[in-house]
Scaffold this active site. Sequence first.
Site, PDB file in Angstrom:
ATOM      1  NE  ARG A   1      11.498  -1.311   6.201  1.00 29.42           N
ATOM      2  CZ  ARG A   1      11.759  -1.895   5.029  1.00 29.42           C
ATOM      3  NH1 ARG A   1      12.598  -1.353   4.177  1.00 29.42           N
ATOM      4  NH2 ARG A   1      11.167  -3.044   4.711  1.00 29.42           N
TER       5      ARG A   1
ATOM      6  CB  CYS B   1       6.921  -0.805   4.172  1.00 31.53           C
ATOM      7  SG  CYS B   1       7.699  -2.084   3.172  1.00 31.53           S
TER       8      CYS B   1
ATOM      9  CD  GLU C   1      -2.432  -4.446   3.533  1.00 28.90           C
ATOM     10  OE1 GLU C   1      -1.350  -5.052   3.480  1.00 28.90           O
ATOM     11  OE2 GLU C   1      -2.639  -3.354   2.946  1.00 28.90           O
TER      12      GLU C   1
ATOM     13  CG  ASP D   1       5.505   0.075  -5.223  1.00 30.65           C
ATOM     14  OD1 ASP D   1       5.449   1.006  -6.048  1.00 30.65           O
ATOM     15  OD2 ASP D   1       5.022  -1.049  -5.433  1.00 30.65           O
TER      16      ASP D   1
ATOM     17  CE1 TYR E   1       3.972  -2.804   8.290  1.00 26.12           C
ATOM     18  CE2 TYR E   1       3.334  -4.673   6.933  1.00 26.12           C
ATOM     19  CZ  TYR E   1       4.050  -3.503   7.100  1.00 26.12           C
ATOM     20  OH  TYR E   1       4.842  -3.045   6.083  1.00 26.12           O
TER      21      TYR E   1
END
Length: 309
Positions: A211, A180, A64, A214, A128
């Site tokens: 920010r 995130c 990723e 999970d 991103y």
Amino acid sequence: MARHPEYQYLDVVEHLLTKGDRRIDRTGVGTLAMFGVMLRFDMSNGDFPVYTTKRVYWKTAIKEMLWFLTGQTNIRSLLQDNVRIWSDWPLAKYRKTTGEDISQDDFEARILADEQFALQWGDLGPVYGKQWRRWLGPDGREHDQLADVIATLKSNPTSRRMLFHAWNVAELDKMALHPCHMTYQFFVSDSKPYAAIGEPKGKLSLMVGQRSNDIGLGNPFNVCQQAALLAMVAQQVDMIPNELIWAGGDVHLYLNHVEMAQTLLSRAPRPFPKLALKRRPGSIDGYRIEDFDVTGYDPHPPIEAPVAV
């Protein structure tokens, strides 16, 4: 004996279970949340902070990150690399728009088989990688934030402006998911810009500001892939990876992850694996998953848990 660094993570999990603020969140699942967390991982001895209290699929996490580095935003290239972690969002959009109750497997198969279908339904918007590598300025010029950081690390390693981020306010409404992990800032210690060839020019640390996180599914992935990024950038600028610092804002445990969290807390951390890069590509764009040599990873068994969309 020094305390295992993974206990930083387990302390957060325990705090969320016992003292987390119970909230209804965007997904409707509900969370136990806290605000403001910092984790620090020393990588200077080759340690690779891949958590051990459950198996983390580190290859998927690094794939990723490598995808982010390409600047791409369509899930087709991820699926071609057998990475399915971004499929939930375009699948939900497709189901809502068309009314077709297609399975994830069938949706992904169509993305892979039909390039035009992928163009229409597989794009995540300017997420991103687009912001990291192709931030669009008001004059229409694109900015490669990461390339600028690497250039500055080589030319002015004590700069306080070595960072890139993804929170592009003008494009947030076009993204499948708001960023995130937002800010990546680098810091060089023991700087030796005139070191001899083959000698390290300093120790490179990375602080990531996130920010929203999970803690059950996201954090283990994020820390692993951010450590991989630190290793890559350090190699590109002839430095030693030093410290990965992870700073979280709204850190939360989904209510359907409580059983997973309890299992994690029942397990003792094992030694972190070691990371070595097998070769040095000509640029940050040249890395492949085969370049990452991870040894000594002996985690507890995996724990399955649902993703909140």
